[in-house]
Design a protein around this motif. Structure first.
Motif, PDB file in Angstrom:
ATOM      1  N   ILE A  55      50.816  53.845  48.044  1.00  9.02           N
ATOM      2  CA  ILE A  55      49.437  53.438  47.778  1.00  9.02           C
ATOM      3  C   ILE A  55      48.474  54.150  48.721  1.00  9.02           C
ATOM      4  O   ILE A  55      47.412  54.642  48.309  1.00  9.02           O
ATOM      5  CB  ILE A  55      49.299  51.909  47.910  1.00  9.02           C
ATOM      6  CG1 ILE A  55      50.074  51.209  46.789  1.00  9.02           C
ATOM      7  CG2 ILE A  55      47.833  51.489  47.887  1.00  9.02           C
ATOM      8  CD1 ILE A  55      50.121  49.694  46.923  1.00  9.02           C
ATOM      9  N   SER A  56      48.841  54.222  49.992  1.00 10.20           N
ATOM     10  CA  SER A  56      47.981  54.866  50.982  1.00 10.20           C
ATOM     11  C   SER A  56      47.760  56.339  50.654  1.00 10.20           C
ATOM     12  O   SER A  56      46.623  56.840  50.693  1.00 10.20           O
ATOM     13  CB  SER A  56      48.602  54.726  52.377  1.00 10.20           C
ATOM     14  OG  SER A  56      47.823  55.390  53.351  1.00 10.20           O
ATOM     15  N   LEU A  58      48.098  57.863  47.702  1.00 16.62           N
ATOM     16  CA  LEU A  58      47.349  58.011  46.453  1.00 16.62           C
ATOM     17  C   LEU A  58      45.858  57.759  46.661  1.00 16.62           C
ATOM     18  O   LEU A  58      45.013  58.453  46.085  1.00 16.62           O
ATOM     19  CB  LEU A  58      47.908  57.053  45.395  1.00 16.62           C
ATOM     20  CG  LEU A  58      49.313  57.383  44.875  1.00 16.62           C
ATOM     21  CD1 LEU A  58      49.819  56.278  43.956  1.00 16.62           C
ATOM     22  CD2 LEU A  58      49.316  58.722  44.141  1.00 16.62           C
ATOM     23  N   GLN A  59      45.537  56.792  47.486  1.00 16.68           N
ATOM     24  CA  GLN A  59      44.125  56.505  47.756  1.00 16.68           C
ATOM     25  C   GLN A  59      43.460  57.663  48.486  1.00 16.68           C
ATOM     26  O   GLN A  59      42.303  58.009  48.206  1.00 16.68           O
ATOM     27  CB  GLN A  59      44.010  55.210  48.566  1.00 16.68           C
ATOM     28  CG  GLN A  59      44.336  53.962  47.763  1.00 16.68           C
ATOM     29  CD  GLN A  59      44.333  52.696  48.601  1.00 16.68           C
ATOM     30  OE1 GLN A  59      44.396  52.750  49.840  1.00 16.68           O
ATOM     31  NE2 GLN A  59      44.271  51.544  47.951  1.00 16.68           N
ATOM     32  N   ARG A  62      42.958  60.480  45.980  1.00 16.00           N
ATOM     33  CA  ARG A  62      41.895  60.150  45.024  1.00 16.00           C
ATOM     34  C   ARG A  62      40.525  60.446  45.618  1.00 16.00           C
ATOM     35  O   ARG A  62      39.608  60.871  44.908  1.00 16.00           O
ATOM     36  CB  ARG A  62      41.972  58.674  44.642  1.00 16.00           C
ATOM     37  CG  ARG A  62      43.062  58.318  43.651  1.00 16.00           C
ATOM     38  CD  ARG A  62      43.028  56.835  43.339  1.00 16.00           C
ATOM     39  NE  ARG A  62      41.768  56.456  42.713  1.00 16.00           N
ATOM     40  CZ  ARG A  62      41.352  55.200  42.571  1.00 16.00           C
ATOM     41  NH1 ARG A  62      42.092  54.207  43.030  1.00 16.00           N
ATOM     42  NH2 ARG A  62      40.209  54.943  41.973  1.00 16.00           N
ATOM     43  N   TRP A  84      56.952  55.958  41.294  1.00 12.31           N
ATOM     44  CA  TRP A  84      56.015  54.870  41.021  1.00 12.31           C
ATOM     45  C   TRP A  84      56.535  53.897  39.972  1.00 12.31           C
ATOM     46  O   TRP A  84      56.158  52.724  39.962  1.00 12.31           O
ATOM     47  CB  TRP A  84      54.678  55.450  40.562  1.00 12.31           C
ATOM     48  CG  TRP A  84      54.746  56.197  39.261  1.00 12.31           C
ATOM     49  CD1 TRP A  84      55.295  57.425  39.050  1.00 12.31           C
ATOM     50  CD2 TRP A  84      54.246  55.767  37.989  1.00 12.31           C
ATOM     51  NE1 TRP A  84      55.168  57.797  37.730  1.00 12.31           N
ATOM     52  CE2 TRP A  84      54.524  56.801  37.060  1.00 12.31           C
ATOM     53  CE3 TRP A  84      53.586  54.618  37.547  1.00 12.31           C
ATOM     54  CZ2 TRP A  84      54.168  56.708  35.712  1.00 12.31           C
ATOM     55  CZ3 TRP A  84      53.225  54.535  36.208  1.00 12.31           C
ATOM     56  CH2 TRP A  84      53.517  55.567  35.314  1.00 12.31           C
ATOM     57  N   ALA A  90      50.866  46.910  42.044  1.00  7.00           N
ATOM     58  CA  ALA A  90      49.835  47.591  42.828  1.00  7.00           C
ATOM     59  C   ALA A  90      50.089  49.093  42.871  1.00  7.00           C
ATOM     60  O   ALA A  90      49.150  49.897  42.776  1.00  7.00           O
ATOM     61  CB  ALA A  90      49.793  47.022  44.245  1.00  7.00           C
ATOM     62  N   ASP A  93      49.316  50.559  39.302  1.00  6.62           N
ATOM     63  CA  ASP A  93      47.871  50.655  39.060  1.00  6.62           C
ATOM     64  C   ASP A  93      47.244  51.791  39.860  1.00  6.62           C
ATOM     65  O   ASP A  93      46.377  52.519  39.355  1.00  6.62           O
ATOM     66  CB  ASP A  93      47.191  49.328  39.413  1.00  6.62           C
ATOM     67  CG  ASP A  93      47.533  48.216  38.437  1.00  6.62           C
ATOM     68  OD1 ASP A  93      47.999  48.537  37.319  1.00  6.62           O
ATOM     69  OD2 ASP A  93      47.344  47.035  38.780  1.00  6.62           O
ATOM     70  N   GLU A  94      47.676  51.944  41.104  1.00  2.39           N
ATOM     71  CA  GLU A  94      47.112  52.998  41.950  1.00  2.39           C
ATOM     72  C   GLU A  94      47.514  54.379  41.438  1.00  2.39           C
ATOM     73  O   GLU A  94      46.711  55.324  41.457  1.00  2.39           O
ATOM     74  CB  GLU A  94      47.576  52.816  43.396  1.00  2.39           C
ATOM     75  CG  GLU A  94      46.820  53.668  44.398  1.00  2.39           C
ATOM     76  CD  GLU A  94      45.340  53.337  44.449  1.00  2.39           C
ATOM     77  OE1 GLU A  94      44.522  54.290  44.456  1.00  2.39           O
ATOM     78  OE2 GLU A  94      44.994  52.140  44.471  1.00  2.39           O
ATOM     79  N   TYR A  95      48.747  54.492  40.971  1.00  2.22           N
ATOM     80  CA  TYR A  95      49.206  55.779  40.439  1.00  2.22           C
ATOM     81  C   TYR A  95      48.427  56.142  39.177  1.00  2.22           C
ATOM     82  O   TYR A  95      48.008  57.294  39.003  1.00  2.22           O
ATOM     83  CB  TYR A  95      50.701  55.715  40.135  1.00  2.22           C
ATOM     84  CG  TYR A  95      51.293  57.047  39.713  1.00  2.22           C
ATOM     85  CD1 TYR A  95      51.813  57.926  40.657  1.00  2.22           C
ATOM     86  CD2 TYR A  95      51.327  57.426  38.374  1.00  2.22           C
ATOM     87  CE1 TYR A  95      52.350  59.146  40.277  1.00  2.22           C
ATOM     88  CE2 TYR A  95      51.859  58.644  37.985  1.00  2.22           C
ATOM     89  CZ  TYR A  95      52.370  59.498  38.939  1.00  2.22           C
ATOM     90  OH  TYR A  95      52.893  60.714  38.560  1.00  2.22           O
ATOM     91  N   ALA A  97      45.460  55.148  38.396  1.00  4.04           N
ATOM     92  CA  ALA A  97      44.091  55.475  38.797  1.00  4.04           C
ATOM     93  C   ALA A  97      44.016  56.908  39.325  1.00  4.04           C
ATOM     94  O   ALA A  97      43.083  57.660  39.008  1.00  4.04           O
ATOM     95  CB  ALA A  97      43.609  54.489  39.860  1.00  4.04           C
ATOM     96  N   PHE A  98      45.006  57.283  40.130  1.00  2.21           N
ATOM     97  CA  PHE A  98      45.052  58.657  40.646  1.00  2.21           C
ATOM     98  C   PHE A  98      45.201  59.653  39.499  1.00  2.21           C
ATOM     99  O   PHE A  98      44.525  60.691  39.464  1.00  2.21           O
ATOM    100  CB  PHE A  98      46.215  58.811  41.624  1.00  2.21           C
ATOM    101  CG  PHE A  98      46.596  60.238  41.889  1.00  2.21           C
ATOM    102  CD1 PHE A  98      45.810  61.047  42.695  1.00  2.21           C
ATOM    103  CD2 PHE A  98      47.741  60.787  41.312  1.00  2.21           C
ATOM    104  CE1 PHE A  98      46.150  62.379  42.926  1.00  2.21           C
ATOM    105  CE2 PHE A  98      48.086  62.107  41.537  1.00  2.21           C
ATOM    106  CZ  PHE A  98      47.290  62.902  42.347  1.00  2.21           C
TER     107      PHE A  98
END
Length: 274
Positions: A55-56, A58-59, A62, A84, A90, A93-95, A97-98
């Motif tokens: 998550i870190s 990917l954020q 992004r 993923w 979580a 969803d983050e993947y 979004a990326f």
């Protein structure tokens, strides 16, 4: 109550990482400093990477996705291969979004993204070691397959919505990734199932997908040795008297093989003549 309050206010787990952040790393790369760049690549390929770490990363990516051009594919490819699927909601969803941000800002990565998703249309491969030999096979009993397929189609739908030309790039990938006819019937079944799901939200591919499936099924039928099928069916005839469950109509002009509850003995014929 004191313990419960401490638990509620406990900050999220920190992630362990090395090197500078992604933005600074890209700036250093332009100046010829590749040390942090290589360090990030190494960490992304860690087989034991945790959810919080995924998550870190990917954020961070992004936040600077507009800077990730073709010259940074050595970072993008490890990102696309992050584990993923099968992770927490979580992470999923983050993947996604990326992926949406990447495709919107850098369409040059459309094909790699599609290839990465389609590669998950069959059960994952596992290595089985017998003696000193590694035998590669598929994990047909993975209980997470339906959820994995759902996530992949969710991603494909998003990409198709963001990039109208997706179907043009997707069809060649679907063709090249079709499993060999020697694969297990479960592997073929999963892939065909996912192809048909694509036709629901990308209707422009419906004709091409159906032609692909029919063509592959014909090739599968031809690949099954007729002598083996006839031998297995002959064994069934011999056992028909003792085993009434195997009785079936032999009139091929009126009743196709496998009809009226007949179960063909040969594995290929049994699994695919429907």
């Amino acid at each position: 109550m004191e313990v419960e309050r401490d638990f509620i206010h406990t900050p999220p787990p920190k992630t362990v990482r090395f090197g500078d952040n992604v933005v600074n790393t890209l700036a250093k790369l332009e100046q010829g400093d590749t040390s942090d760049y290589e360090m990030i690549k190494h960490q992304l390929l860690d087989p034991d990477i945790k959810d919080a770490q995924i998550i870190s990363w990917l954020q961070e990516f992004r936040a600077c996705v507009t800077q990730l051009g073709k010259e940074h594919e050595q970072l993008i490819y490890p990102l696309l291969r992050l584990p993923w699927l099968g992770r927490s909601p979580a992470v999923v969803d983050e993947y996604l979004a990326f992926l949406g941000n990447l495709i919107s800002a850098q369409t040059v990565y459309l094909r790699p993204c599609l290839k990465s998703l389609v590669s998950n249309f069959t059960p994952r491969r596992v290595k089985i070691r017998e003696g000193n030999v590694d035998i590669s096979d598929s994990d047909d009993d993975d209980e997470n397959l339906p959820r994995i397929f759902d996530h992949c189609h969710r991603a494909l739908q998003m990409i198709a919505r963001y990039v109208p030309s997706t179907s043009h790039f997707l069809m060649p990938i679907l063709i090249s990734n079709f499993p060999f006819v020697q694969k297990s019937s479960r592997t073929l079944e999963c892939y065909v199932h996912n192809l048909l799901r694509i036709t629901v939200y990308v209707p422009s591919l419906r004709r091409d997908v159906l032609e692909l499936i029919v063509g592959k099924m014909l090739a599968l039928d031809v690949s099954a040795p007729r002598s083996e099928i006839e031998e297995m069916e002959s064994l069934r005839e011999q056992n028909a008297v003792a085993q009434e469950d195997f009785l079936f109509n032999m009139d091929e002009d009126e009743v196709p093989p496998g009809a009226d509850g007949a179960v063909m003995f040969h594995s290929v014929a049994r699994d695919w003549i429907r």
